[in-house]
Write a protein that holds these residues in place. Structure first.
Motif, PDB file in Angstrom:
ATOM      1  N   ILE A 246       0.833  -1.207   0.000  1.00  0.00           N
ATOM      2  CA  ILE A 246       0.000   0.000   0.000  1.00  0.00           C
ATOM      3  C   ILE A 246       0.867   1.256   0.000  1.00  0.00           C
ATOM      4  N   VAL A 247       1.879   1.300   0.874  1.00  0.00           N
ATOM      5  CA  VAL A 247       2.674   2.527   0.998  1.00  0.00           C
ATOM      6  C   VAL A 247       3.862   2.582   0.038  1.00  0.00           C
ATOM      7  N   ASP A 248       4.223   1.459  -0.535  1.00  0.00           N
ATOM      8  CA  ASP A 248       5.354   1.446  -1.468  1.00  0.00           C
ATOM      9  C   ASP A 248       5.075   0.477  -2.622  1.00  0.00           C
ATOM     10  N   PRO A 249       4.023   0.753  -3.405  1.00  0.00           N
ATOM     11  CA  PRO A 249       3.676  -0.163  -4.491  1.00  0.00           C
ATOM     12  C   PRO A 249       4.708  -0.103  -5.625  1.00  0.00           C
ATOM     13  N   PRO A 250       4.804  -1.184  -6.384  1.00  0.00           N
ATOM     14  CA  PRO A 250       5.757  -1.176  -7.509  1.00  0.00           C
ATOM     15  C   PRO A 250       5.219  -0.303  -8.646  1.00  0.00           C
ATOM     16  N   LEU A 251       5.766   0.892  -8.781  1.00  0.00           N
ATOM     17  CA  LEU A 251       5.346   1.828  -9.822  1.00  0.00           C
ATOM     18  C   LEU A 251       6.570   2.340 -10.568  1.00  0.00           C
ATOM     19  N   PHE A 252       6.328   2.926 -11.717  1.00  0.00           N
ATOM     20  CA  PHE A 252       7.405   3.516 -12.495  1.00  0.00           C
ATOM     21  C   PHE A 252       7.968   4.730 -11.767  1.00  0.00           C
ATOM     22  N   PRO A 253       9.272   4.982 -11.941  1.00  0.00           N
ATOM     23  CA  PRO A 253       9.864   6.189 -11.338  1.00  0.00           C
ATOM     24  C   PRO A 253       9.075   7.424 -11.790  1.00  0.00           C
ATOM     25  N   GLY A 254       8.956   8.370 -10.917  1.00  0.00           N
ATOM     26  CA  GLY A 254       8.155   9.567 -11.184  1.00  0.00           C
ATOM     27  C   GLY A 254       6.765   9.381 -10.638  1.00  0.00           C
ATOM     28  N   LEU A 255       6.068   8.367 -11.138  1.00  0.00           N
ATOM     29  CA  LEU A 255       4.725   8.061 -10.637  1.00  0.00           C
ATOM     30  C   LEU A 255       4.814   7.586  -9.195  1.00  0.00           C
ATOM     31  N   LYS A 256       5.864   6.826  -8.903  1.00  0.00           N
ATOM     32  CA  LYS A 256       6.060   6.308  -7.541  1.00  0.00           C
ATOM     33  C   LYS A 256       6.165   7.453  -6.534  1.00  0.00           C
ATOM     34  N   GLN A 257       6.937   8.492  -6.859  1.00  0.00           N
ATOM     35  CA  GLN A 257       7.122   9.610  -5.949  1.00  0.00           C
ATOM     36  C   GLN A 257       5.819  10.385  -5.756  1.00  0.00           C
ATOM     37  N   VAL A 258       5.072  10.561  -6.829  1.00  0.00           N
ATOM     38  CA  VAL A 258       3.789  11.258  -6.728  1.00  0.00           C
ATOM     39  C   VAL A 258       2.829  10.453  -5.861  1.00  0.00           C
ATOM     40  N   PHE A 259       2.787   9.130  -6.089  1.00  0.00           N
ATOM     41  CA  PHE A 259       1.885   8.277  -5.325  1.00  0.00           C
ATOM     42  C   PHE A 259       2.224   8.300  -3.841  1.00  0.00           C
ATOM     43  N   GLN A 260       3.504   8.420  -3.510  1.00  0.00           N
ATOM     44  CA  GLN A 260       3.912   8.399  -2.106  1.00  0.00           C
ATOM     45  C   GLN A 260       3.372   9.581  -1.312  1.00  0.00           C
ATOM     46  N   LEU A 261       2.905  10.619  -2.015  1.00  0.00           N
ATOM     47  CA  LEU A 261       2.264  11.724  -1.308  1.00  0.00           C
ATOM     48  C   LEU A 261       1.013  11.242  -0.574  1.00  0.00           C
ATOM     49  N   SER A 262       0.373  10.194  -1.094  1.00  0.00           N
ATOM     50  CA  SER A 262      -0.828   9.676  -0.438  1.00  0.00           C
ATOM     51  C   SER A 262      -0.499   8.988   0.891  1.00  0.00           C
ATOM     52  N   ASN A 263       0.774   8.705   1.117  1.00  0.00           N
ATOM     53  CA  ASN A 263       1.149   8.056   2.381  1.00  0.00           C
ATOM     54  C   ASN A 263       0.871   8.941   3.589  1.00  0.00           C
TER      55      ASN A 263
END
Length: 149
Positions: free
Chosen positions: A52-69
């Motif tokens: 949930i907090v560190d899903p396998p995503l492409f670089p760039g998208l991963k950092q944006v998604f981590q804002l939801s943490n």
């Protein structure tokens, strides 16, 4: 939420005798579960949390998604957050408060296509077709009727 949770509990086969009867009993039950030792974090729980907090995503998208943490971790009760080993500071808390406030101020103005999940949009359409307002909501008035007041 509490009333709906009781229905869900029954659907899962939980006997009425163990479902807290009142809101106060439910709050006491939750407090005991969160602060007691019944909820443990093991390897499976840590794997699920990591997905949930560190899903396998492409670089760039991963950092944006981590804002939801800020929400995923921040809304956990502090004892559970500690059991998972997540750090939380005054800065994190301020960010969560700011994000929640920003959401409260902006979300009502977003178009329903963005604001509501597809299931919610379908449910709202069913209510509108039936000419009733969902529980907890007042029917919307047409601007012309409101302006005539």
């Amino acid at each position: 939420y509490y009333e709906e949770a009781k229905v869900t509990a029954r659907l899962f086969g939980i006997p009425d005798a163990v479902i807290p009867r009142t809101w106060h009993e439910f709050q006491q039950y939750m407090k005991g579960m969160i602060n007691g030792d019944a909820l443990a974090v093991g390897p499976t729980g840590r794997d699920i949390a990591a997905s949930i907090v560190d899903p396998p995503l492409f670089p760039g998208l991963k950092q944006v998604f981590q804002l939801s943490n800020i929400f995923s971790i921040g809304l956990l009760p502090p004892p559970l957050r500690e059991r998972y080993g997540y750090s939380w500071s005054v800065v994190h808390e301020a960010a969560l408060t700011a994000a929640a406030t920003l959401g409260q101020l902006t979300v009502p103005f977003l178009p329903s296509m963005i604001r509501l999940l597809p299931q919610a949009r379908r449910a709202m359409a069913r209510y509108a077709d039936a000419g009733v307002a969902p529980a907890g909501r007042r029917p919307r008035r047409h601007r012309s009727a409101h302006a005539a007041r």
